[in-house]
Scaffold this motif. Structure first.
Motif, PDB file in Angstrom:
ATOM      1  N   GLU A 275       0.828  -1.198   0.000  1.00 39.26           N
ATOM      2  CA  GLU A 275       0.000   0.000   0.000  1.00 39.26           C
ATOM      3  C   GLU A 275       0.869   1.258   0.000  1.00 39.26           C
ATOM      4  O   GLU A 275       0.640   2.186  -0.781  1.00 39.26           O
ATOM      5  CB  GLU A 275      -0.899   0.001   1.245  1.00 39.26           C
ATOM      6  CG  GLU A 275      -1.704   1.272   1.442  1.00 39.26           C
ATOM      7  CD  GLU A 275      -2.939   1.357   0.577  1.00 39.26           C
ATOM      8  OE1 GLU A 275      -3.432   2.479   0.363  1.00 39.26           O
ATOM      9  OE2 GLU A 275      -3.412   0.301   0.101  1.00 39.26           O
ATOM     10  N   ASN A 276       1.887   1.293   0.868  1.00 41.31           N
ATOM     11  CA  ASN A 276       2.763   2.462   0.945  1.00 41.31           C
ATOM     12  C   ASN A 276       3.522   2.668  -0.355  1.00 41.31           C
ATOM     13  O   ASN A 276       3.701   3.807  -0.814  1.00 41.31           O
ATOM     14  CB  ASN A 276       3.758   2.301   2.095  1.00 41.31           C
ATOM     15  CG  ASN A 276       3.079   2.295   3.457  1.00 41.31           C
ATOM     16  OD1 ASN A 276       1.926   2.692   3.579  1.00 41.31           O
ATOM     17  ND2 ASN A 276       3.785   1.831   4.468  1.00 41.31           N
ATOM     18  N   PHE A 277       3.966   1.570  -0.956  1.00 38.38           N
ATOM     19  CA  PHE A 277       4.723   1.648  -2.208  1.00 38.38           C
ATOM     20  C   PHE A 277       3.849   2.219  -3.318  1.00 38.38           C
ATOM     21  O   PHE A 277       4.283   3.102  -4.074  1.00 38.38           O
ATOM     22  CB  PHE A 277       5.238   0.259  -2.577  1.00 38.38           C
ATOM     23  CG  PHE A 277       6.143   0.229  -3.771  1.00 38.38           C
ATOM     24  CD1 PHE A 277       7.504   0.477  -3.643  1.00 38.38           C
ATOM     25  CD2 PHE A 277       5.641  -0.052  -5.033  1.00 38.38           C
ATOM     26  CE1 PHE A 277       8.343   0.448  -4.749  1.00 38.38           C
ATOM     27  CE2 PHE A 277       6.471  -0.084  -6.145  1.00 38.38           C
ATOM     28  CZ  PHE A 277       7.821   0.170  -5.996  1.00 38.38           C
ATOM     29  N   VAL A 278       2.627   1.731  -3.435  1.00 33.53           N
ATOM     30  CA  VAL A 278       1.709   2.212  -4.469  1.00 33.53           C
ATOM     31  C   VAL A 278       1.452   3.706  -4.309  1.00 33.53           C
ATOM     32  O   VAL A 278       1.516   4.475  -5.284  1.00 33.53           O
ATOM     33  CB  VAL A 278       0.378   1.434  -4.409  1.00 33.53           C
ATOM     34  CG1 VAL A 278      -0.715   2.142  -5.215  1.00 33.53           C
ATOM     35  CG2 VAL A 278       0.573   0.020  -4.938  1.00 33.53           C
ATOM     36  N   GLN A 279       1.189   4.140  -3.099  1.00 31.43           N
ATOM     37  CA  GLN A 279       0.892   5.550  -2.886  1.00 31.43           C
ATOM     38  C   GLN A 279       2.100   6.431  -3.178  1.00 31.43           C
ATOM     39  O   GLN A 279       1.962   7.525  -3.740  1.00 31.43           O
ATOM     40  CB  GLN A 279       0.402   5.782  -1.447  1.00 31.43           C
ATOM     41  CG  GLN A 279      -0.893   5.048  -1.095  1.00 31.43           C
ATOM     42  CD  GLN A 279      -2.094   5.577  -1.869  1.00 31.43           C
ATOM     43  OE1 GLN A 279      -2.048   5.780  -3.083  1.00 31.43           O
ATOM     44  NE2 GLN A 279      -3.187   5.787  -1.159  1.00 31.43           N
ATOM     45  N   TRP A 326       5.360  17.349   2.517  1.00 35.78           N
ATOM     46  CA  TRP A 326       6.132  16.122   2.348  1.00 35.78           C
ATOM     47  C   TRP A 326       7.593  16.352   2.726  1.00 35.78           C
ATOM     48  O   TRP A 326       8.265  17.181   2.122  1.00 35.78           O
ATOM     49  CB  TRP A 326       6.035  15.640   0.896  1.00 35.78           C
ATOM     50  CG  TRP A 326       4.621  15.559   0.402  1.00 35.78           C
ATOM     51  CD1 TRP A 326       3.970  16.462  -0.379  1.00 35.78           C
ATOM     52  CD2 TRP A 326       3.685  14.523   0.676  1.00 35.78           C
ATOM     53  NE1 TRP A 326       2.690  16.057  -0.619  1.00 35.78           N
ATOM     54  CE2 TRP A 326       2.479  14.867   0.021  1.00 35.78           C
ATOM     55  CE3 TRP A 326       3.742  13.326   1.406  1.00 35.78           C
ATOM     56  CZ2 TRP A 326       1.336  14.058   0.075  1.00 35.78           C
ATOM     57  CZ3 TRP A 326       2.617  12.526   1.460  1.00 35.78           C
ATOM     58  CH2 TRP A 326       1.433  12.893   0.811  1.00 35.78           C
ATOM     59  N   HIS A 327       8.087  15.592   3.692  1.00 36.76           N
ATOM     60  CA  HIS A 327       9.495  15.643   4.070  1.00 36.76           C
ATOM     61  C   HIS A 327      10.339  15.083   2.932  1.00 36.76           C
ATOM     62  O   HIS A 327      10.066  13.997   2.419  1.00 36.76           O
ATOM     63  CB  HIS A 327       9.719  14.825   5.347  1.00 36.76           C
ATOM     64  CG  HIS A 327      11.149  14.727   5.767  1.00 36.76           C
ATOM     65  ND1 HIS A 327      11.887  15.832   6.154  1.00 36.76           N
ATOM     66  CD2 HIS A 327      11.981  13.654   5.842  1.00 36.76           C
ATOM     67  CE1 HIS A 327      13.107  15.444   6.465  1.00 36.76           C
ATOM     68  NE2 HIS A 327      13.200  14.125   6.285  1.00 36.76           N
ATOM     69  N   PHE A 332      12.285   9.157  -3.056  1.00 32.50           N
ATOM     70  CA  PHE A 332      11.265   8.105  -3.104  1.00 32.50           C
ATOM     71  C   PHE A 332      11.286   7.372  -1.767  1.00 32.50           C
ATOM     72  O   PHE A 332      12.190   6.576  -1.490  1.00 32.50           O
ATOM     73  CB  PHE A 332      11.564   7.149  -4.267  1.00 32.50           C
ATOM     74  CG  PHE A 332      10.508   6.088  -4.464  1.00 32.50           C
ATOM     75  CD1 PHE A 332       9.352   6.378  -5.173  1.00 32.50           C
ATOM     76  CD2 PHE A 332      10.665   4.805  -3.941  1.00 32.50           C
ATOM     77  CE1 PHE A 332       8.370   5.408  -5.353  1.00 32.50           C
ATOM     78  CE2 PHE A 332       9.698   3.837  -4.120  1.00 32.50           C
ATOM     79  CZ  PHE A 332       8.545   4.143  -4.826  1.00 32.50           C
ATOM     80  N   LEU A 333      10.267   7.611  -0.939  1.00 37.14           N
ATOM     81  CA  LEU A 333      10.224   7.072   0.428  1.00 37.14           C
ATOM     82  C   LEU A 333       8.832   6.536   0.738  1.00 37.14           C
ATOM     83  O   LEU A 333       8.001   7.226   1.348  1.00 37.14           O
ATOM     84  CB  LEU A 333      10.600   8.161   1.441  1.00 37.14           C
ATOM     85  CG  LEU A 333      12.008   8.756   1.348  1.00 37.14           C
ATOM     86  CD1 LEU A 333      12.135   9.961   2.273  1.00 37.14           C
ATOM     87  CD2 LEU A 333      13.050   7.694   1.702  1.00 37.14           C
TER      88      LEU A 333
END
Length: 414
Positions: A275-279, A326-327, A332-333
């Protein structure tokens, strides 16, 4: 109140030469979230950031009519589409689209995509190289047409894929790329009109909850069926955006290649990591750069009186890279989304606001589910190599895509 800065002269060439960074560059130059300039000799207000998105997506404040260059409008929406409606007419038509987005129906589409991907892998194993972007476009086109209640022959599937892909790729350009896409669009519209007419006449059958049937039989607020041409446009507005998800999948493959540390948790079935990767793929990589609107209810903001009919452009890409939200926005985090609090205006790769009421893309949930499905295929269902190639993303090209479209080789089942 401070006045809105003015970027003097006509900025049309600057927009074409700076692409995704056009609004962001000027906001930085004038130390503001909003400025005035001219595009194609017409006055326009450009804005970036979550506050600007909240202003832009305030209910019934803006209309999309006459807010997009005709060359882009024809390819991405066209006359009569839901995006060009306002007020109750927009909300009524939007509900037609939202009715297609049930969890069960989205799962069916994802399963169809996965099945087609598995079938294609047999071909890929026999090929020296596969251009992933083009391959995924074909998978998505076949799957969404089948899901919509439309059966295609292989030749028809190839033709529709070319047409939908050209509409997406030509929308941000001027000249031959746009002209070719417009020509191919006419073929798609003729085909879609034939589908609508056949469904209404009973010559073609489709499941009751399929997109083609729902759109063909949808009645407007006045109780009448949609005009055949408008219904065809709305059918295309289900099919084409689904094919556009191939861009996000191509970016996801690039991210897996350049940040391989995220591959193992996803392959192991960590749904949170996926989920985090997709977003983060949706936030970090360039999809569409901006969106336009015309004021339909006057208001004041940042010392500027927005008059009825005034043109405004909202910076989608810049808002998703706003350092106040966004920090380290240019890194790409994916883990940032583990602690992110959802906000309808600071994360807007497919528009902002409310899905049910506003102009936020009704297919956003499908985009996320399809990305998850195909990233699982890339990480768990297959092995492949990434040969040397040109993976540069040119942010002056609208819409952007890795130059090589991401080539893979030596494909084999996991």
């Amino acid at each position: 109140m401070a006045q809105v800065p003015v970027d003097k002269g006509d900025s049309t060439f600057a927009l074409l030469s700076e692409g995704y960074n056009f609004i962001t560059n000027r906001c930085a130059r004038y130390r503001t979230d909003v400025f005035q300039t001219r595009l194609m000799l017409r006055k326009v207000i450009c804005a970036s950031g979550p506050e600007a998105a909240g202003i832009f997506y305030h209910p019934d404040r803006f209309t999309r009519r006459k807010a997009m260059p005709p060359s882009a409008l024809k390819l991405l929406q066209d006359k009569g589409s839901v995006e060009l409606l306002s007020g109750e007419a927009h909300r009524h038509r939007k509900q037609m689209f939202m009715s297609l987005m049930t969890a069960e129906r989205m799962a069916e589409l994802a399963e169809s995509v996965a099945a087609d991907w598995q079938a294609q892998m047999a071909r890929w194993q026999a090929m020296d190289t596969v251009v992933l972007h083009y391959a995924v476009q074909g998978i998505l086109c076949r799957a969404v047409c089948r899901w919509s209640g439309i059966e295609l022959t292989p030749a028809q599937a190839d033709a529709r894929t070319r047409e939908f892909a050209a509409m997406i790729d030509g929308a941000g350009s001027v000249g031959p790329r746009n002209w070719r896409a417009t020509s191919l669009r006419r073929r798609s519209e003729n085909w879609a009109q034939q589908i609508i007419e056949a469904l209404r006449a009973g010559r073609l059958q489709a499941p009751e909850d399929s997109a083609a049937r729902v759109i063909a039989l949808h009645r407007e607020l006045n109780g009448n069926l949609m005009d055949v041409k408008v219904a065809a446009v709305e059918l295309i507005n289900v099919l084409r955006p689904t094919v556009a998800v191939a861009r996000f999948v191509t970016f996801a493959a690039l991210a897996l290649h350049e940040h391989p540390q995220y591959r193992e948790p996803i392959a192991a079935g960590d749904d949170g990591a996926l989920e985090n990767f997709v977003q983060e793929v949706r936030r970090f990589y360039p999809f569409f750069p901006l969106i336009g609107g015309r004021v339909q209810a006057e208001f004041e903001w940042r010392g500027h009186h927005f008059e009825q009919g005034e043109w405004m452009l909202l910076d989608l890409y810049g808002t998703n890279h706003d350092s106040r939200t966004w920090h380290e926005p240019d890194r790409f985090l994916p883990e940032r989304f583990g602690r992110w609090q959802p906000n309808p205006f600071n994360f807007i790769p497919q528009g902002g606001g409310n899905h049910e009421r506003d102009h936020r893309c009704p297919g956003e949930w499908i985009t996320i589910e399809l990305m998850k499905t195909m990233i699982r295929m890339l990480t768990s269902a297959m092995h492949y190599e990434v040969p040397e190639q040109d993976l540069e993303i040119d942010l002056t090209r609208l819409p952007a895509i890795p130059a090589s479209r991401f080539v893979i080789s030596h494909v084999r089942h996991a």
